[in-house]
Design a protein around this motif. Structure first.
Motif, PDB file in Angstrom:
ATOM      1  N   PRO A   1       0.801  -1.231   0.000  1.00 52.40           N
ATOM      2  CA  PRO A   1       0.000   0.000   0.000  1.00 52.40           C
ATOM      3  C   PRO A   1       0.828   1.272   0.000  1.00 52.40           C
ATOM      4  O   PRO A   1       0.312   2.341  -0.311  1.00 52.40           O
ATOM      5  CB  PRO A   1      -0.817  -0.127   1.300  1.00 52.40           C
ATOM      6  N   GLU A   2       2.098   1.155   0.345  1.00 58.55           N
ATOM      7  CA  GLU A   2       2.915   2.369   0.392  1.00 58.55           C
ATOM      8  C   GLU A   2       3.346   2.837  -0.991  1.00 58.55           C
ATOM      9  O   GLU A   2       3.881   3.931  -1.161  1.00 58.55           O
ATOM     10  CB  GLU A   2       4.156   2.127   1.263  1.00 58.55           C
ATOM     11  N   ILE A   3       3.119   2.004  -2.023  1.00 60.66           N
ATOM     12  CA  ILE A   3       3.537   2.330  -3.379  1.00 60.66           C
ATOM     13  C   ILE A   3       2.336   2.794  -4.184  1.00 60.66           C
ATOM     14  O   ILE A   3       1.303   2.146  -4.213  1.00 60.66           O
ATOM     15  CB  ILE A   3       4.192   1.106  -4.055  1.00 60.66           C
ATOM     16  N   GLN A   4       2.469   3.921  -4.841  1.00 54.21           N
ATOM     17  CA  GLN A   4       1.396   4.460  -5.654  1.00 54.21           C
ATOM     18  C   GLN A   4       1.594   4.045  -7.108  1.00 54.21           C
ATOM     19  O   GLN A   4       2.697   4.056  -7.627  1.00 54.21           O
ATOM     20  CB  GLN A   4       1.373   5.994  -5.555  1.00 54.21           C
ATOM     21  N   SER A   5       0.505   3.681  -7.757  1.00 56.86           N
ATOM     22  CA  SER A   5       0.579   3.270  -9.153  1.00 56.86           C
ATOM     23  C   SER A   5       1.170   4.385 -10.011  1.00 56.86           C
ATOM     24  O   SER A   5       0.796   5.552  -9.900  1.00 56.86           O
ATOM     25  CB  SER A   5      -0.819   2.909  -9.668  1.00 56.86           C
ATOM     26  N   LEU A   6       2.102   4.008 -10.887  1.00 60.39           N
ATOM     27  CA  LEU A   6       2.713   4.967 -11.788  1.00 60.39           C
ATOM     28  C   LEU A   6       1.992   5.051 -13.120  1.00 60.39           C
ATOM     29  O   LEU A   6       2.229   5.942 -13.907  1.00 60.39           O
ATOM     30  CB  LEU A   6       4.178   4.572 -12.048  1.00 60.39           C
ATOM     31  N   ASN A   7       1.134   4.086 -13.373  1.00 56.37           N
ATOM     32  CA  ASN A   7       0.582   3.948 -14.709  1.00 56.37           C
ATOM     33  C   ASN A   7      -0.895   3.581 -14.665  1.00 56.37           C
ATOM     34  O   ASN A   7      -1.302   2.594 -15.251  1.00 56.37           O
ATOM     35  CB  ASN A   7       1.364   2.852 -15.448  1.00 56.37           C
ATOM     36  N   PRO A   8      -1.726   4.336 -13.947  1.00 56.39           N
ATOM     37  CA  PRO A   8      -3.133   3.937 -13.801  1.00 56.39           C
ATOM     38  C   PRO A   8      -3.854   3.913 -15.137  1.00 56.39           C
ATOM     39  O   PRO A   8      -3.709   4.823 -15.951  1.00 56.39           O
ATOM     40  CB  PRO A   8      -3.706   5.017 -12.881  1.00 56.39           C
ATOM     41  N   ALA A   9      -4.617   2.849 -15.379  1.00 54.30           N
ATOM     42  CA  ALA A   9      -5.381   2.737 -16.617  1.00 54.30           C
ATOM     43  C   ALA A   9      -6.690   3.503 -16.490  1.00 54.30           C
ATOM     44  O   ALA A   9      -7.297   3.565 -15.432  1.00 54.30           O
ATOM     45  CB  ALA A   9      -5.654   1.269 -16.920  1.00 54.30           C
ATOM     46  N   ALA A  10      -7.126   4.078 -17.595  1.00 53.69           N
ATOM     47  CA  ALA A  10      -8.385   4.820 -17.591  1.00 53.69           C
ATOM     48  C   ALA A  10      -9.562   3.859 -17.622  1.00 53.69           C
ATOM     49  O   ALA A  10      -9.449   2.716 -18.038  1.00 53.69           O
ATOM     50  CB  ALA A  10      -8.424   5.747 -18.802  1.00 53.69           C
ATOM     51  N   GLY A  11     -10.716   4.346 -17.196  1.00 54.46           N
ATOM     52  CA  GLY A  11     -11.932   3.571 -17.327  1.00 54.46           C
ATOM     53  C   GLY A  11     -12.025   2.400 -16.388  1.00 54.46           C
ATOM     54  O   GLY A  11     -12.323   1.284 -16.806  1.00 54.46           O
ATOM     55  N   HIS A  12     -11.767   2.602 -15.096  1.00 54.81           N
ATOM     56  CA  HIS A  12     -11.851   1.507 -14.134  1.00 54.81           C
ATOM     57  C   HIS A  12     -13.281   1.036 -13.916  1.00 54.81           C
ATOM     58  O   HIS A  12     -13.502  -0.073 -13.460  1.00 54.81           O
ATOM     59  CB  HIS A  12     -11.231   1.928 -12.800  1.00 54.81           C
ATOM     60  N   GLU A  13     -14.256   1.873 -14.246  1.00 56.75           N
ATOM     61  CA  GLU A  13     -15.636   1.454 -14.090  1.00 56.75           C
ATOM     62  C   GLU A  13     -15.975   0.404 -15.150  1.00 56.75           C
ATOM     63  O   GLU A  13     -15.360   0.342 -16.209  1.00 56.75           O
ATOM     64  CB  GLU A  13     -16.588   2.648 -14.212  1.00 56.75           C
ATOM     65  N   PHE A  14     -16.951  -0.434 -14.844  1.00 54.85           N
ATOM     66  CA  PHE A  14     -17.309  -1.513 -15.755  1.00 54.85           C
ATOM     67  C   PHE A  14     -18.080  -0.970 -16.947  1.00 54.85           C
ATOM     68  O   PHE A  14     -19.043  -0.225 -16.795  1.00 54.85           O
ATOM     69  CB  PHE A  14     -18.147  -2.560 -15.023  1.00 54.85           C
ATOM     70  N   LYS A  15     -17.658  -1.344 -18.146  1.00 51.04           N
ATOM     71  CA  LYS A  15     -18.348  -0.947 -19.370  1.00 51.04           C
ATOM     72  C   LYS A  15     -18.440  -2.144 -20.298  1.00 51.04           C
ATOM     73  O   LYS A  15     -17.471  -2.883 -20.463  1.00 51.04           O
ATOM     74  CB  LYS A  15     -17.589   0.183 -20.090  1.00 51.04           C
ATOM     75  N   ARG A  16     -19.606  -2.338 -20.907  1.00 54.74           N
ATOM     76  CA  ARG A  16     -19.742  -3.392 -21.899  1.00 54.74           C
ATOM     77  C   ARG A  16     -19.152  -2.928 -23.225  1.00 54.74           C
ATOM     78  O   ARG A  16     -19.322  -1.771 -23.621  1.00 54.74           O
ATOM     79  CB  ARG A  16     -21.204  -3.807 -22.053  1.00 54.74           C
ATOM     80  N   ILE A  17     -18.437  -3.836 -23.899  1.00 53.82           N
ATOM     81  CA  ILE A  17     -17.678  -3.478 -25.094  1.00 53.82           C
ATOM     82  C   ILE A  17     -17.934  -4.509 -26.185  1.00 53.82           C
ATOM     83  O   ILE A  17     -17.856  -5.719 -25.946  1.00 53.82           O
ATOM     84  CB  ILE A  17     -16.174  -3.401 -24.783  1.00 53.82           C
ATOM     85  N   THR A  18     -18.210  -4.039 -27.404  1.00 55.23           N
ATOM     86  CA  THR A  18     -18.482  -4.943 -28.521  1.00 55.23           C
ATOM     87  C   THR A  18     -17.620  -4.612 -29.742  1.00 55.23           C
ATOM     88  O   THR A  18     -17.959  -4.977 -30.863  1.00 55.23           O
ATOM     89  CB  THR A  18     -19.967  -4.876 -28.922  1.00 55.23           C
ATOM     90  N   ALA A  19     -16.493  -3.937 -29.529  1.00 47.38           N
ATOM     91  CA  ALA A  19     -15.718  -3.437 -30.658  1.00 47.38           C
ATOM     92  C   ALA A  19     -14.631  -4.390 -31.137  1.00 47.38           C
ATOM     93  O   ALA A  19     -14.250  -4.383 -32.305  1.00 47.38           O
ATOM     94  CB  ALA A  19     -15.072  -2.098 -30.274  1.00 47.38           C
ATOM     95  N   GLY A  20     -14.083  -5.221 -30.264  1.00 48.55           N
ATOM     96  CA  GLY A  20     -12.884  -5.981 -30.589  1.00 48.55           C
ATOM     97  C   GLY A  20     -13.121  -7.136 -31.538  1.00 48.55           C
ATOM     98  O   GLY A  20     -14.234  -7.647 -31.699  1.00 48.55           O
ATOM     99  N   SER A  21     -12.024  -7.576 -32.175  1.00 47.32           N
ATOM    100  CA  SER A  21     -12.068  -8.709 -33.089  1.00 47.32           C
ATOM    101  C   SER A  21     -12.472  -9.983 -32.347  1.00 47.32           C
ATOM    102  O   SER A  21     -12.082 -10.196 -31.199  1.00 47.32           O
ATOM    103  CB  SER A  21     -10.690  -8.914 -33.733  1.00 47.32           C
ATOM    104  N   LEU A  22     -13.214 -10.847 -33.033  1.00 48.88           N
ATOM    105  CA  LEU A  22     -13.634 -12.127 -32.456  1.00 48.88           C
ATOM    106  C   LEU A  22     -12.676 -13.263 -32.807  1.00 48.88           C
ATOM    107  O   LEU A  22     -12.931 -14.417 -32.451  1.00 48.88           O
ATOM    108  CB  LEU A  22     -15.043 -12.482 -32.937  1.00 48.88           C
ATOM    109  N   LYS A  23     -11.577 -12.941 -33.458  1.00 51.08           N
ATOM    110  CA  LYS A  23     -10.608 -13.977 -33.827  1.00 51.08           C
ATOM    111  C   LYS A  23     -10.078 -14.674 -32.579  1.00 51.08           C
ATOM    112  O   LYS A  23      -9.686 -14.026 -31.619  1.00 51.08           O
ATOM    113  CB  LYS A  23      -9.446 -13.350 -34.600  1.00 51.08           C
ATOM    114  N   GLU A  24     -10.066 -15.999 -32.590  1.00 50.30           N
ATOM    115  CA  GLU A  24      -9.588 -16.831 -31.487  1.00 50.30           C
ATOM    116  C   GLU A  24     -10.357 -16.594 -30.190  1.00 50.30           C
ATOM    117  O   GLU A  24      -9.820 -16.768 -29.104  1.00 50.30           O
ATOM    118  CB  GLU A  24      -8.084 -16.617 -31.256  1.00 50.30           C
TER     119      GLU A  24
END
Length: 317
Positions: A13-36
Protein backbone atom coordinates in the motif's frame (compact mmCIF):
# COMPACT_ATOMS: atom_id res chain seq x y z
CA UNK A 1 6.24 -4.96 -0.48
CA UNK A 2 3.75 -7.42 0.91
CA UNK A 3 3.57 -11.20 1.30
CA UNK A 4 -0.10 -11.47 2.23
CA UNK A 5 -0.66 -14.18 -0.37
CA UNK A 6 1.57 -17.19 -0.92
CA UNK A 7 0.39 -17.16 -4.53
CA UNK A 8 1.19 -13.64 -5.70
CA UNK A 9 3.04 -11.01 -3.62
CA UNK A 10 2.03 -7.38 -3.90
CA UNK A 11 3.94 -4.13 -4.15
CA UNK A 12 2.23 -2.92 -0.99
CA UNK A 13 0.00 0.00 0.00
CA UNK A 14 2.92 2.37 0.39
CA UNK A 15 3.54 2.33 -3.38
CA UNK A 16 1.40 4.46 -5.65
CA UNK A 17 0.58 3.27 -9.15
CA UNK A 18 2.71 4.97 -11.79
CA UNK A 19 0.58 3.95 -14.71
CA UNK A 20 -3.13 3.94 -13.80
CA UNK A 21 -5.38 2.74 -16.62
CA UNK A 22 -8.38 4.82 -17.59
CA UNK A 23 -11.93 3.57 -17.33
CA UNK A 24 -11.85 1.51 -14.13
CA UNK A 25 -15.64 1.45 -14.09
CA UNK A 26 -17.31 -1.51 -15.76
CA UNK A 27 -18.35 -0.95 -19.37
CA UNK A 28 -19.74 -3.39 -21.90
CA UNK A 29 -17.68 -3.48 -25.09
CA UNK A 30 -18.48 -4.94 -28.52
CA UNK A 31 -15.72 -3.44 -30.66
CA UNK A 32 -12.88 -5.98 -30.59
CA UNK A 33 -12.07 -8.71 -33.09
CA UNK A 34 -13.63 -12.13 -32.46
CA UNK A 35 -10.61 -13.98 -33.83
CA UNK A 36 -9.59 -16.83 -31.49
CA UNK A 37 -12.49 -16.05 -29.16
CA UNK A 38 -15.17 -18.47 -27.98
CA UNK A 39 -18.85 -17.70 -27.43
CA UNK A 40 -19.90 -18.34 -23.83
CA UNK A 41 -23.69 -18.56 -23.82
CA UNK A 42 -24.11 -17.49 -20.22
CA UNK A 43 -27.35 -18.15 -18.41
CA UNK A 44 -27.61 -19.52 -14.88
CA UNK A 45 -24.83 -21.52 -13.24
CA UNK A 46 -23.75 -22.45 -9.73
CA UNK A 47 -20.86 -20.20 -8.70
CA UNK A 48 -18.54 -20.70 -5.75
CA UNK A 49 -17.32 -23.76 -3.85
CA UNK A 50 -17.63 -25.44 -0.50
CA UNK A 51 -14.66 -27.79 -0.95
CA UNK A 52 -13.46 -29.52 2.20
CA UNK A 53 -9.89 -28.54 1.32
CA UNK A 54 -10.80 -25.06 0.15
CA UNK A 55 -9.96 -21.65 1.59
CA UNK A 56 -12.99 -20.24 3.46
CA UNK A 57 -11.11 -17.01 4.25
CA UNK A 58 -10.94 -16.32 0.50
CA UNK A 59 -14.72 -16.28 0.29
CA UNK A 60 -15.05 -19.26 -2.04
CA UNK A 61 -18.57 -19.92 -0.78
CA UNK A 62 -21.44 -19.92 -0.52
CA UNK A 63 -22.42 -21.81 -3.64
CA UNK A 64 -25.07 -19.65 -5.28
CA UNK A 65 -27.05 -19.49 -8.53
CA UNK A 66 -25.76 -16.64 -10.70
CA UNK A 67 -27.05 -15.55 -14.10
CA UNK A 68 -24.90 -13.78 -16.69
CA UNK A 69 -25.36 -12.51 -20.24
CA UNK A 70 -23.65 -14.21 -23.20
CA UNK A 71 -20.13 -12.99 -24.01
CA UNK A 72 -17.05 -13.91 -26.01
CA UNK A 73 -13.78 -14.94 -24.29
CA UNK A 74 -10.26 -15.41 -25.61
CA UNK A 75 -9.52 -19.10 -26.05
CA UNK A 76 -6.09 -18.52 -24.51
CA UNK A 77 -4.37 -16.10 -22.19
CA UNK A 78 -2.80 -13.14 -23.99
CA UNK A 79 0.60 -14.23 -25.27
CA UNK A 80 3.95 -12.47 -25.42
CA UNK A 81 3.51 -12.16 -29.18
CA UNK A 82 0.13 -10.48 -28.81
CA UNK A 83 1.39 -8.09 -26.15
CA UNK A 84 4.39 -7.28 -28.34
CA UNK A 85 1.97 -6.25 -31.11
CA UNK A 86 0.32 -3.90 -28.62
CA UNK A 87 3.70 -2.48 -27.64
CA UNK A 88 4.78 -1.98 -31.25
CA UNK A 89 1.56 -0.11 -31.96
CA UNK A 90 1.50 2.08 -28.86
CA UNK A 91 4.94 2.09 -27.19
CA UNK A 92 3.18 1.31 -23.94
CA UNK A 93 5.41 1.08 -20.87
CA UNK A 94 4.27 -1.35 -18.19
CA UNK A 95 4.30 -0.64 -14.48
CA UNK A 96 7.11 -3.15 -13.93
CA UNK A 97 9.20 -1.16 -16.41
CA UNK A 98 8.33 2.13 -14.77
CA UNK A 99 8.93 0.87 -11.24
CA UNK A 100 12.12 -0.81 -12.47
CA UNK A 101 11.42 -4.20 -10.85
CA UNK A 102 9.00 -7.07 -10.43
CA UNK A 103 8.64 -10.35 -8.50
CA UNK A 104 10.41 -13.51 -9.72
CA UNK A 105 10.29 -17.04 -8.29
CA UNK A 106 13.73 -17.86 -6.85
CA UNK A 107 14.47 -21.03 -8.86
CA UNK A 108 14.34 -19.16 -12.17
CA UNK A 109 17.24 -16.86 -11.32
CA UNK A 110 20.82 -17.40 -12.46
CA UNK A 111 23.66 -16.47 -10.13
CA UNK A 112 24.13 -13.13 -11.86
CA UNK A 113 20.41 -12.42 -11.64
CA UNK A 114 20.38 -13.37 -7.96
CA UNK A 115 22.87 -10.56 -7.46
CA UNK A 116 20.12 -8.17 -8.55
CA UNK A 117 17.70 -9.38 -5.87
CA UNK A 118 17.04 -6.40 -3.63
CA UNK A 119 14.58 -8.05 -1.24
CA UNK A 120 12.70 -11.29 -0.53
CA UNK A 121 9.09 -11.43 0.59
CA UNK A 122 8.86 -12.15 4.30
CA UNK A 123 7.15 -15.47 4.86
CA UNK A 124 7.32 -16.32 1.15
CA UNK A 125 11.06 -16.03 0.60
CA UNK A 126 10.80 -17.83 -2.73
CA UNK A 127 9.48 -14.54 -4.14
CA UNK A 128 12.31 -12.16 -5.01
CA UNK A 129 12.16 -8.49 -5.86
CA UNK A 130 14.49 -8.24 -8.85
CA UNK A 131 15.62 -5.09 -10.65
CA UNK A 132 15.24 -4.97 -14.42
CA UNK A 133 12.42 -7.50 -14.65
CA UNK A 134 9.62 -6.90 -17.17
CA UNK A 135 7.46 -8.81 -19.64
CA UNK A 136 10.36 -8.74 -22.11
CA UNK A 137 12.92 -9.79 -19.49
CA UNK A 138 10.95 -12.20 -17.25
CA UNK A 139 13.90 -13.07 -15.01
CA UNK A 140 15.75 -9.78 -15.39
CA UNK A 141 18.98 -8.90 -17.16
CA UNK A 142 20.11 -11.67 -19.52
CA UNK A 143 16.63 -13.20 -19.94
CA UNK A 144 14.29 -12.80 -22.90
CA UNK A 145 11.14 -14.21 -24.51
CA UNK A 146 12.66 -15.43 -27.80
CA UNK A 147 11.52 -18.99 -27.10
CA UNK A 148 8.36 -17.92 -25.28
CA UNK A 149 6.40 -15.99 -27.91
CA UNK A 150 3.46 -18.39 -27.54
CA UNK A 151 3.55 -18.34 -23.72
CA UNK A 152 1.28 -16.09 -21.66
CA UNK A 153 2.69 -12.63 -21.10
CA UNK A 154 3.55 -12.11 -17.43
CA UNK A 155 4.81 -9.31 -15.16
CA UNK A 156 1.73 -7.26 -16.02
CA UNK A 157 -0.35 -5.41 -13.48
CA UNK A 158 -4.14 -5.12 -13.57
CA UNK A 159 -3.65 -1.60 -14.90
CA UNK A 160 -1.46 -2.94 -17.72
CA UNK A 161 -4.07 -5.56 -18.59
CA UNK A 162 -6.71 -2.82 -18.71
CA UNK A 163 -4.59 -0.82 -21.13
CA UNK A 164 -4.17 -3.81 -23.46
CA UNK A 165 -7.90 -4.56 -23.35
CA UNK A 166 -8.74 -0.96 -24.27
CA UNK A 167 -6.37 -1.14 -27.25
CA UNK A 168 -7.90 -4.44 -28.38
CA UNK A 169 -11.48 -3.18 -28.04
CA UNK A 170 -12.20 -5.69 -25.29
CA UNK A 171 -12.29 -5.81 -21.49
CA UNK A 172 -11.33 -8.00 -18.55
CA UNK A 173 -13.89 -10.63 -17.55
CA UNK A 174 -15.93 -10.22 -14.43
CA UNK A 175 -15.21 -12.87 -11.83
CA UNK A 176 -18.59 -14.47 -12.53
CA UNK A 177 -17.91 -14.56 -16.27
CA UNK A 178 -14.50 -16.08 -15.67
CA UNK A 179 -15.85 -18.86 -13.45
CA UNK A 180 -18.79 -19.65 -15.74
CA UNK A 181 -16.36 -19.99 -18.65
CA UNK A 182 -13.85 -22.04 -16.66
CA UNK A 183 -16.51 -24.55 -15.61
CA UNK A 184 -17.24 -25.33 -19.26
CA UNK A 185 -20.83 -26.25 -18.54
CA UNK A 186 -19.98 -28.72 -15.77
CA UNK A 187 -21.91 -28.32 -12.52
CA UNK A 188 -19.86 -27.87 -9.35
CA UNK A 189 -16.85 -29.87 -10.54
CA UNK A 190 -13.47 -29.05 -9.02
CA UNK A 191 -11.67 -28.58 -12.33
CA UNK A 192 -12.63 -27.56 -15.87
CA UNK A 193 -12.61 -31.25 -16.86
CA UNK A 194 -14.14 -32.90 -13.77
CA UNK A 195 -13.28 -33.86 -10.20
CA UNK A 196 -10.11 -35.92 -10.79
CA UNK A 197 -6.94 -33.82 -11.05
CA UNK A 198 -5.17 -36.37 -13.26
CA UNK A 199 -7.82 -38.61 -14.86
CA UNK A 200 -6.30 -41.99 -15.81
CA UNK A 201 -2.93 -40.52 -14.84
CA UNK A 202 -3.11 -37.78 -17.49
CA UNK A 203 -1.91 -34.29 -16.61
CA UNK A 204 -4.53 -31.72 -17.58
CA UNK A 205 -2.86 -28.50 -16.42
CA UNK A 206 0.44 -26.87 -15.56
CA UNK A 207 0.96 -26.87 -11.80
CA UNK A 208 3.77 -27.89 -9.44
CA UNK A 209 4.91 -31.47 -8.90
CA UNK A 210 7.57 -32.31 -6.33
CA UNK A 211 8.51 -30.65 -3.05
CA UNK A 212 7.60 -26.99 -2.98
CA UNK A 213 9.43 -24.60 -3.17
CA UNK A 214 12.73 -26.31 -4.00
CA UNK A 215 12.03 -29.00 -6.59
CA UNK A 216 9.51 -28.95 -9.42
CA UNK A 217 9.85 -32.28 -11.23
CA UNK A 218 7.90 -31.00 -14.25
CA UNK A 219 5.92 -34.20 -14.61
CA UNK A 220 3.19 -32.27 -16.41
CA UNK A 221 5.70 -31.28 -19.10
CA UNK A 222 6.64 -27.80 -17.94
CA UNK A 223 8.63 -25.94 -15.32
CA UNK A 224 7.51 -22.34 -15.44
CA UNK A 225 4.97 -21.19 -18.00
CA UNK A 226 3.60 -23.43 -20.74
CA UNK A 227 2.42 -22.14 -24.12
CA UNK A 228 -0.96 -20.44 -23.78
CA UNK A 229 -2.53 -23.15 -25.94
CA UNK A 230 -1.50 -26.23 -23.97
CA UNK A 231 -3.25 -29.32 -22.69
CA UNK A 232 -6.87 -30.11 -23.55
CA UNK A 233 -9.38 -27.28 -23.87
CA UNK A 234 -12.50 -27.41 -21.75
CA UNK A 235 -15.94 -27.99 -23.26
CA UNK A 236 -16.18 -24.30 -24.18
CA UNK A 237 -12.89 -24.44 -26.12
CA UNK A 238 -10.85 -22.53 -23.51
CA UNK A 239 -7.27 -23.47 -22.68
CA UNK A 240 -5.49 -23.38 -19.32
CA UNK A 241 -8.33 -22.19 -17.15
CA UNK A 242 -6.56 -24.06 -14.34
CA UNK A 243 -2.86 -23.57 -13.71
CA UNK A 244 -0.19 -21.94 -15.89
CA UNK A 245 -0.79 -18.29 -14.89
CA UNK A 246 -3.19 -16.44 -12.64
CA UNK A 247 -5.60 -14.30 -14.65
CA UNK A 248 -6.77 -10.82 -13.73
CA UNK A 249 -10.53 -10.20 -13.48
CA UNK A 250 -12.38 -6.90 -13.44
CA UNK A 251 -13.74 -7.16 -9.89
CA UNK A 252 -12.51 -5.67 -6.67
CA UNK A 253 -11.87 -8.48 -4.21
CA UNK A 254 -14.00 -9.10 -1.13
CA UNK A 255 -14.33 -12.34 0.88
CA UNK A 256 -17.88 -11.44 1.94
CA UNK A 257 -19.58 -9.21 -0.65
CA UNK A 258 -20.91 -11.98 -2.89
CA UNK A 259 -22.58 -13.86 -0.02
CA UNK A 260 -25.48 -11.40 -0.25
CA UNK A 261 -24.49 -9.53 -3.42
CA UNK A 262 -26.21 -9.40 -6.81
CA UNK A 263 -27.05 -12.64 -8.61
CA UNK A 264 -27.62 -11.10 -12.04
CA UNK A 265 -24.46 -10.08 -13.90
CA UNK A 266 -22.49 -9.37 -10.69
CA UNK A 267 -19.43 -7.15 -11.07
CA UNK A 268 -18.14 -7.25 -7.50
CA UNK A 269 -18.06 -4.56 -4.83
CA UNK A 270 -17.87 -0.88 -5.84
CA UNK A 271 -14.43 -0.34 -4.30
CA UNK A 272 -11.52 -2.12 -2.69
CA UNK A 273 -7.74 -2.40 -2.48
CA UNK A 274 -7.14 -5.65 -4.44
CA UNK A 275 -8.43 -6.96 -7.76
CA UNK A 276 -9.49 -10.57 -8.20
CA UNK A 277 -7.24 -13.12 -9.89
CA UNK A 278 -8.40 -16.60 -10.85
CA UNK A 279 -7.17 -19.98 -12.05
CA UNK A 280 -3.99 -20.69 -10.13
CA UNK A 281 -0.54 -20.98 -11.70
CA UNK A 282 2.44 -23.23 -12.39
CA UNK A 283 3.49 -22.65 -8.76
CA UNK A 284 0.31 -24.06 -7.19
CA UNK A 285 0.81 -27.26 -5.19
CA UNK A 286 -1.59 -29.24 -3.01
CA UNK A 287 0.78 -29.02 -0.05
CA UNK A 288 0.25 -25.27 0.38
CA UNK A 289 -2.08 -23.82 -2.28
CA UNK A 290 -4.67 -25.74 -4.28
CA UNK A 291 -6.21 -22.64 -5.80
CA UNK A 292 -6.15 -24.19 -9.27
CA UNK A 293 -9.71 -25.36 -8.49
CA UNK A 294 -12.31 -23.46 -10.52
CA UNK A 295 -14.10 -22.26 -7.37
CA UNK A 296 -10.92 -20.88 -5.81
CA UNK A 297 -9.91 -17.23 -5.83
CA UNK A 298 -7.27 -14.80 -4.66
CA UNK A 299 -6.32 -11.18 -5.38
CA UNK A 300 -3.55 -8.64 -5.70
CA UNK A 301 -3.18 -4.87 -5.78
CA UNK A 302 -3.84 -3.36 -9.23
CA UNK A 303 -0.24 -2.14 -9.58
CA UNK A 304 1.42 -5.47 -8.71
CA UNK A 305 3.12 -7.80 -11.18
CA UNK A 306 4.65 -11.25 -10.88
CA UNK A 307 6.11 -13.97 -13.04
CA UNK A 308 2.96 -16.08 -12.71
CA UNK A 309 0.16 -13.61 -13.46
CA UNK A 310 -1.33 -12.84 -16.86
CA UNK A 311 -4.84 -12.29 -18.27
CA UNK A 312 -7.26 -12.97 -21.08
CA UNK A 313 -9.89 -10.69 -22.64
CA UNK A 314 -13.61 -10.82 -23.21
CA UNK A 315 -16.04 -8.75 -25.26
CA UNK A 316 -19.78 -8.54 -25.24
CA UNK A 317 -22.13 -10.07 -27.80
Amino acid sequence: MNGDSCCTPSRGPEIQSLNPAAGHEFKRITAGSLKEMRLIRGGEFLMGANDADGWPADGEGPVRAVTIQPFHMDACAVSNEQFNNFFNDTGYKTEAERFGWSFVFHLFLTRSQEARVTQRVAGSEWWCKVDGVSWRHPEGEGSNIKKRWSHPVVHLSWNDAQAYCAWAGKRLPTEAEWECAARGGLVQKRFPWGDDLTPSGKHMCNIWQGKFPMNDTGEDGYIGTAPAKSYQANAFGLYNMSGNVWEWCHDWFSPTFHATGPRLDPIGPPSGTHRVTRGGSYLCHHSYCNRYRVGARTANTPDSSTGNTGFRCVRDV
